[in-house]
Design a protein around this motif. Structure first.
Motif, PDB file in Angstrom:
ATOM      1  N   ALA A   1       0.884  -1.161   0.000  1.00 34.28           N
ATOM      2  CA  ALA A   1       0.000   0.000   0.000  1.00 34.28           C
ATOM      3  C   ALA A   1       0.923   1.212   0.000  1.00 34.28           C
ATOM      4  O   ALA A   1       1.621   1.473   0.976  1.00 34.28           O
ATOM      5  CB  ALA A   1      -0.907  -0.002   1.226  1.00 34.28           C
ATOM      6  N   VAL A   2       0.939   1.912  -1.122  1.00 31.80           N
ATOM      7  CA  VAL A   2       1.885   3.010  -1.312  1.00 31.80           C
ATOM      8  C   VAL A   2       1.287   4.298  -0.774  1.00 31.80           C
ATOM      9  O   VAL A   2       0.158   4.663  -1.121  1.00 31.80           O
ATOM     10  CB  VAL A   2       2.227   3.175  -2.812  1.00 31.80           C
ATOM     11  CG1 VAL A   2       3.199   4.326  -3.022  1.00 31.80           C
ATOM     12  CG2 VAL A   2       2.775   1.871  -3.381  1.00 31.80           C
ATOM     13  N   GLY A   3       2.056   4.982   0.061  1.00 25.78           N
ATOM     14  CA  GLY A   3       1.599   6.240   0.627  1.00 25.78           C
ATOM     15  C   GLY A   3       2.573   7.369   0.369  1.00 25.78           C
ATOM     16  O   GLY A   3       3.689   7.144  -0.102  1.00 25.78           O
ATOM     17  N   VAL A   4       2.150   8.565   0.646  1.00 22.30           N
ATOM     18  CA  VAL A   4       3.006   9.738   0.497  1.00 22.30           C
ATOM     19  C   VAL A   4       4.076   9.735   1.580  1.00 22.30           C
ATOM     20  O   VAL A   4       5.263   9.837   1.298  1.00 22.30           O
ATOM     21  CB  VAL A   4       2.175  11.039   0.546  1.00 22.30           C
ATOM     22  CG1 VAL A   4       3.077  12.263   0.524  1.00 22.30           C
ATOM     23  CG2 VAL A   4       1.175  11.077  -0.600  1.00 22.30           C
ATOM     24  N   GLU A   5       3.654   9.600   2.833  1.00 21.38           N
ATOM     25  CA  GLU A   5       4.586   9.639   3.958  1.00 21.38           C
ATOM     26  C   GLU A   5       5.194   8.277   4.257  1.00 21.38           C
ATOM     27  O   GLU A   5       6.332   8.202   4.731  1.00 21.38           O
ATOM     28  CB  GLU A   5       3.872  10.137   5.218  1.00 21.38           C
ATOM     29  CG  GLU A   5       3.236  11.498   5.085  1.00 21.38           C
ATOM     30  CD  GLU A   5       1.841  11.465   4.425  1.00 21.38           C
ATOM     31  OE1 GLU A   5       1.302  12.559   4.228  1.00 21.38           O
ATOM     32  OE2 GLU A   5       1.315  10.381   4.121  1.00 21.38           O
ATOM     33  N   ALA A   6       4.418   7.228   4.006  1.00 21.39           N
ATOM     34  CA  ALA A   6       4.864   5.884   4.369  1.00 21.39           C
ATOM     35  C   ALA A   6       4.166   4.844   3.507  1.00 21.39           C
ATOM     36  O   ALA A   6       3.111   5.107   2.925  1.00 21.39           O
ATOM     37  CB  ALA A   6       4.563   5.621   5.848  1.00 21.39           C
ATOM     38  N   ASP A   7       4.774   3.664   3.447  1.00 19.85           N
ATOM     39  CA  ASP A   7       4.195   2.508   2.764  1.00 19.85           C
ATOM     40  C   ASP A   7       3.944   1.419   3.794  1.00 19.85           C
ATOM     41  O   ASP A   7       4.636   1.332   4.812  1.00 19.85           O
ATOM     42  CB  ASP A   7       5.167   1.937   1.716  1.00 19.85           C
ATOM     43  CG  ASP A   7       5.550   2.910   0.629  1.00 19.85           C
ATOM     44  OD1 ASP A   7       4.764   3.840   0.343  1.00 19.85           O
ATOM     45  OD2 ASP A   7       6.641   2.735   0.045  1.00 19.85           O
ATOM     46  N   TYR A   8       2.982   0.557   3.479  1.00 26.49           N
ATOM     47  CA  TYR A   8       2.699  -0.634   4.269  1.00 26.49           C
ATOM     48  C   TYR A   8       2.759  -1.818   3.324  1.00 26.49           C
ATOM     49  O   TYR A   8       2.410  -1.694   2.149  1.00 26.49           O
ATOM     50  CB  TYR A   8       1.302  -0.552   4.902  1.00 26.49           C
ATOM     51  CG  TYR A   8       1.186   0.538   5.925  1.00 26.49           C
ATOM     52  CD1 TYR A   8       1.398   0.274   7.263  1.00 26.49           C
ATOM     53  CD2 TYR A   8       0.889   1.848   5.555  1.00 26.49           C
ATOM     54  CE1 TYR A   8       1.308   1.278   8.213  1.00 26.49           C
ATOM     55  CE2 TYR A   8       0.801   2.861   6.491  1.00 26.49           C
ATOM     56  CZ  TYR A   8       1.011   2.566   7.815  1.00 26.49           C
ATOM     57  OH  TYR A   8       0.929   3.557   8.755  1.00 26.49           O
ATOM     58  N   ALA A   9       3.177  -2.979   3.810  1.00 28.44           N
ATOM     59  CA  ALA A   9       3.294  -4.133   2.916  1.00 28.44           C
ATOM     60  C   ALA A   9       3.139  -5.443   3.662  1.00 28.44           C
ATOM     61  O   ALA A   9       3.409  -5.542   4.859  1.00 28.44           O
ATOM     62  CB  ALA A   9       4.650  -4.111   2.209  1.00 28.44           C
ATOM     63  N   ILE A  10       2.710  -6.438   2.896  1.00 29.72           N
ATOM     64  CA  ILE A  10       2.903  -7.838   3.264  1.00 29.72           C
ATOM     65  C   ILE A  10       4.153  -8.209   2.489  1.00 29.72           C
ATOM     66  O   ILE A  10       4.136  -8.312   1.263  1.00 29.72           O
ATOM     67  CB  ILE A  10       1.696  -8.703   2.832  1.00 29.72           C
ATOM     68  CG1 ILE A  10       0.465  -8.337   3.628  1.00 29.72           C
ATOM     69  CG2 ILE A  10       2.024 -10.185   2.985  1.00 29.72           C
ATOM     70  CD1 ILE A  10       0.541  -8.717   5.096  1.00 29.72           C
ATOM     71  N   ASP A  11       5.249  -8.332   3.196  1.00 36.49           N
ATOM     72  CA  ASP A  11       6.579  -8.399   2.598  1.00 36.49           C
ATOM     73  C   ASP A  11       7.171  -9.798   2.716  1.00 36.49           C
ATOM     74  O   ASP A  11       6.959 -10.471   3.722  1.00 36.49           O
ATOM     75  CB  ASP A  11       7.471  -7.382   3.322  1.00 36.49           C
ATOM     76  CG  ASP A  11       8.880  -7.349   2.801  1.00 36.49           C
ATOM     77  OD1 ASP A  11       9.106  -6.702   1.767  1.00 36.49           O
ATOM     78  OD2 ASP A  11       9.756  -7.982   3.428  1.00 36.49           O
ATOM     79  N   HIS A  12       7.931 -10.191   1.694  1.00 32.98           N
ATOM     80  CA  HIS A  12       8.570 -11.508   1.693  1.00 32.98           C
ATOM     81  C   HIS A  12      10.078 -11.411   1.461  1.00 32.98           C
ATOM     82  O   HIS A  12      10.719 -12.370   1.042  1.00 32.98           O
ATOM     83  CB  HIS A  12       7.905 -12.400   0.637  1.00 32.98           C
ATOM     84  CG  HIS A  12       8.223 -13.844   0.804  1.00 32.98           C
ATOM     85  ND1 HIS A  12       8.667 -14.628  -0.221  1.00 32.98           N
ATOM     86  CD2 HIS A  12       8.167 -14.660   1.889  1.00 32.98           C
ATOM     87  CE1 HIS A  12       8.868 -15.862   0.203  1.00 32.98           C
ATOM     88  NE2 HIS A  12       8.573 -15.906   1.483  1.00 32.98           N
ATOM     89  N   THR A  13      10.658 -10.265   1.725  1.00 36.18           N
ATOM     90  CA  THR A  13      12.087 -10.064   1.558  1.00 36.18           C
ATOM     91  C   THR A  13      12.860 -11.085   2.383  1.00 36.18           C
ATOM     92  O   THR A  13      12.485 -11.400   3.508  1.00 36.18           O
ATOM     93  CB  THR A  13      12.477  -8.630   1.966  1.00 36.18           C
ATOM     94  OG1 THR A  13      11.741  -7.716   1.142  1.00 36.18           O
ATOM     95  CG2 THR A  13      13.960  -8.378   1.791  1.00 36.18           C
TER      96      THR A  13
END
Length: 179
Positions: A58-70
């Protein structure tokens, strides 16, 4: 050393029973309803085709949120992109609290399909110029990182482990808490 552009990732515990593609619709709802306080969400990116990659964002201006698999580890990720006021410890606690709030929303949406740890997580500085991945950076940032993690957890019964060894990677620490 000023720590900015922090990433907090709370690891998924056990197996991910959720098809991460399902989160695309949830994140679109977050964007449409502006569900996350303090962040203007503008778009959703699905990158599940990237092995051990960023997943769904979820791309934001101030911050992003993710379900991440790095690095092959699923987790709920918060990435702050703009400068934040306050101390380094305040910013660390802020990133962890934002990741935990997002994790709670995701867990509530997908009950029984995803569980996120509050005892195993990581903090990364997303700026190699501010914080090169060196032992000197760890030594300089350790007290502030510990203070921020303590503020988040409410106790000091945890260990920090530097994610060192490769100067090409961003500086970060893994946190293991006893409670």
């Amino acid at each position: 050393m000023e720590l900015q552009h922090l990433i907090a990732k709370l690891y998924v515990t056990g197996d991910l029973k959720l098809d991460p593609a399902q989160v695309v619709n949830l994140f679109h709802r977050w964007v449409a309803q502006q569900s996350v306080a303090g962040t203007t969400l503008v778009d959703v990116a699905e990158l599940l085709h990237v092995p051990h990659g960023p997943g769904v964002i979820a791309v934001g201006v101030e911050a992003d949120y993710a379900i991440d698999h790095t690095d092959g580890k699923w987790g709920v990720l918060y990435r702050h992109k703009t400068a934040l006021p306050g101390s380094n410890a305040d910013r660390v606690a802020h990133a962890l609290k934002a990741a935990a709030a997002a994790a709670k929303l995701i867990e509530d949406e997908y009950k029984g399909q995803i569980a996120v740890s509050r005892t195993q997580f990581e903090i990364v500085v997303n700026d190699r110029a501010l914080a090169p991945n060196t032992p000197a950076t760890f030594a300089a940032a350790k007290a502030d990182l510990e203070a921020g993690v303590k503020a988040f957890l409410g106790h000091a019964n945890f260990t920090l482990t530097a994610q060192g060894g490769d100067a090409r990677r961003r500086f970060g620490v893994t946190v293991s808490s006893k409670g």
